[in-house]
Design a protein around this motif. Structure first.
Motif, PDB file in Angstrom:
ATOM      1  N   PRO A   2       0.808  -1.227   0.000  1.00  0.00           N
ATOM      2  CA  PRO A   2       0.000   0.000   0.000  1.00  0.00           C
ATOM      3  C   PRO A   2       0.836   1.269   0.000  1.00  0.00           C
ATOM      4  O   PRO A   2       0.455   2.267  -0.609  1.00  0.00           O
ATOM      5  CB  PRO A   2      -0.814  -0.125   1.298  1.00  0.00           C
ATOM      6  CG  PRO A   2      -0.884  -1.588   1.565  1.00  0.00           C
ATOM      7  CD  PRO A   2       0.421  -2.149   1.085  1.00  0.00           C
ATOM      8  N   LYS A   3       2.009   1.230   0.655  1.00  0.00           N
ATOM      9  CA  LYS A   3       2.839   2.435   0.686  1.00  0.00           C
ATOM     10  C   LYS A   3       3.402   2.769  -0.695  1.00  0.00           C
ATOM     11  O   LYS A   3       3.708   3.929  -0.992  1.00  0.00           O
ATOM     12  CB  LYS A   3       3.984   2.273   1.693  1.00  0.00           C
ATOM     13  CG  LYS A   3       5.024   1.221   1.316  1.00  0.00           C
ATOM     14  CD  LYS A   3       6.110   1.115   2.369  1.00  0.00           C
ATOM     15  CE  LYS A   3       7.167   0.085   1.985  1.00  0.00           C
ATOM     16  NZ  LYS A   3       7.908   0.474   0.759  1.00  0.00           N
ATOM     17  N   ASP A   4       3.520   1.741  -1.540  1.00  0.00           N
ATOM     18  CA  ASP A   4       4.013   1.980  -2.897  1.00  0.00           C
ATOM     19  C   ASP A   4       2.890   2.349  -3.858  1.00  0.00           C
ATOM     20  O   ASP A   4       3.150   2.854  -4.957  1.00  0.00           O
ATOM     21  CB  ASP A   4       4.729   0.727  -3.425  1.00  0.00           C
ATOM     22  CG  ASP A   4       5.972   0.393  -2.616  1.00  0.00           C
ATOM     23  OD1 ASP A   4       6.643   1.348  -2.164  1.00  0.00           O
ATOM     24  OD2 ASP A   4       6.245  -0.812  -2.429  1.00  0.00           O
ATOM     25  N   ALA A   5       1.656   2.047  -3.454  1.00  0.00           N
ATOM     26  CA  ALA A   5       0.496   2.358  -4.309  1.00  0.00           C
ATOM     27  C   ALA A   5      -0.619   2.933  -3.450  1.00  0.00           C
ATOM     28  O   ALA A   5      -1.671   2.310  -3.263  1.00  0.00           O
ATOM     29  CB  ALA A   5       0.028   1.103  -5.047  1.00  0.00           C
ATOM     30  N   PRO A   6      -0.401   4.141  -2.890  1.00  0.00           N
ATOM     31  CA  PRO A   6      -1.405   4.704  -1.979  1.00  0.00           C
ATOM     32  C   PRO A   6      -2.755   4.953  -2.646  1.00  0.00           C
ATOM     33  O   PRO A   6      -3.782   4.947  -1.968  1.00  0.00           O
ATOM     34  CB  PRO A   6      -0.758   6.022  -1.529  1.00  0.00           C
ATOM     35  CG  PRO A   6       0.256   6.344  -2.588  1.00  0.00           C
ATOM     36  CD  PRO A   6       0.748   5.026  -3.084  1.00  0.00           C
ATOM     37  N   ASP A   7      -2.749   5.182  -3.937  1.00  0.00           N
ATOM     38  CA  ASP A   7      -4.004   5.411  -4.669  1.00  0.00           C
ATOM     39  C   ASP A   7      -4.465   4.188  -5.441  1.00  0.00           C
ATOM     40  O   ASP A   7      -5.330   4.276  -6.318  1.00  0.00           O
ATOM     41  CB  ASP A   7      -3.849   6.596  -5.633  1.00  0.00           C
ATOM     42  CG  ASP A   7      -3.580   7.898  -4.899  1.00  0.00           C
ATOM     43  OD1 ASP A   7      -4.175   8.085  -3.817  1.00  0.00           O
ATOM     44  OD2 ASP A   7      -2.767   8.699  -5.392  1.00  0.00           O
ATOM     45  N   GLY A   8      -3.880   3.033  -5.098  1.00  0.00           N
ATOM     46  CA  GLY A   8      -4.259   1.809  -5.789  1.00  0.00           C
ATOM     47  C   GLY A   8      -3.447   1.585  -7.055  1.00  0.00           C
ATOM     48  O   GLY A   8      -2.512   2.335  -7.374  1.00  0.00           O
TER      49      GLY A   8
END
Length: 284
Positions: A243-249
């Motif tokens: 999630p930290k690498d893709a906070p917006d999905g």
């Protein structure tokens, strides 16, 4: 006496014929009016997937519009209806240039009868497939129509380029769990709904089919996709990022490209990413 009577009869008959001729001429419109009267002219349009079949009811058909270029007036509009056509006749039967390709067997088309009083330059445009707006394409042709000269058989053929690419798994919009191994699966068909697969008329071996994992506006991974048992399904595994690498999905994208034919298609869907500690509970 006999000769005199005979001549009188001939004169009377000639007079009657002349009167009848004048009456007939008065009943008919002037030649100029006849020459400038509108003449019903039939125009048949057929919208096909480039290198494939006709866009029929299976994919929702295509919308056709005929516009007078001089005035901008729409002369006719409607939806092409019918079948996709005979695959053997369209794809595999050799023919001379002037022989019909799409009308030798029943296939979808749009037909309109226009009242034309002069040669008319029109734009004939088509958009479809209507049942798959994400894959919809548009094409148009400029055509000179002549009053009384019908366009039939194959008619005016408009080619739409592209593929219908639909992501089937994961279900678009469902949350993905970080670090899980997920299978991306998509179906790929021509715009007429015909399946893309190895060794078929639409041979996937001659195409570039791949997936992409996109975060923000950056592609972080490209996936090689392989055909799986079903007619037009392709799969590739990938790992869900943190999630930290893709906070917006993440966005999953599937590309189908055939540079030789000029057909290109894309399907994509966005997914939120959850921490493995936030795995949704399964409903019983």
């Amino acid at each position: 006496m006999v000769r005199t009577v005979g001549r009188s009869c001939m004169v009377m008959i000639a007079g009657m014929l002349a009167i009848a001729s004048l009456a007939s001429a008065e009943d008919q419109p002037p030649a100029e009016e006849v020459l400038n009267s509108p003449i019903p002219t039939t125009v048949l349009v057929r919208v096909v997937a480039h290198g494939s079949l006709v866009l029929g009811r299976e994919v929702g058909g295509a919308r056709v519009t005929i516009t007078d270029l001089a005035t901008g007036r729409i002369l006719a509009t409607g939806v092409q209806q019918g079948e996709a056509g005979d695959q053997n006749q369209i794809m595999r039967t050799p023919r001379l240039m002037e022989e019909p390709r799409y009308s030798s067997r029943p296939s979808a088309s749009f037909s309109a009868t226009l009242d034309l009083d002069r040669p008319t330059l029109v734009e004939i445009s088509a958009e479809g497939p209507l049942a798959y707006p994400a894959a919809a394409q548009r094409a148009s042709k400029t055509v000179l129509l002549i009053p009384g000269h019908d366009l039939t058989n194959d008619g005016i053929v408009l080619h739409l380029y592209g593929y219908i690419v639909q992501i089937e798994a994961p279900t678009p919009g469902e949350p993905l769990i970080a670090k899980e191994d997920v299978t991306l699966r998509a179906s790929i068909r021509t715009l007429s709904g015909s399946p893309v697969r190895p060794h078929g008329d639409w041979d996937s071996r001659k195409m570039h089919i791949y997936g992409e994992v996109v975060i923000g506006d950056r592609v972080v991974e490209r996936l090689q996709m392989f055909h799986v048992g079903l007619q037009s399904s392709f799969e590739a595994p990938f790992f869900v990022p943190l999630p930290k690498d893709a906070p917006d999905g993440v966005t999953l994208r599937v590309i189908a490209a055939d540079p030789a034919s000029g057909n290109f298609g894309m399907g994509q869907a966005k997914y939120p990413v959850l921490s493995e500690r936030l795995r949704p509970k399964k409903t019983p």
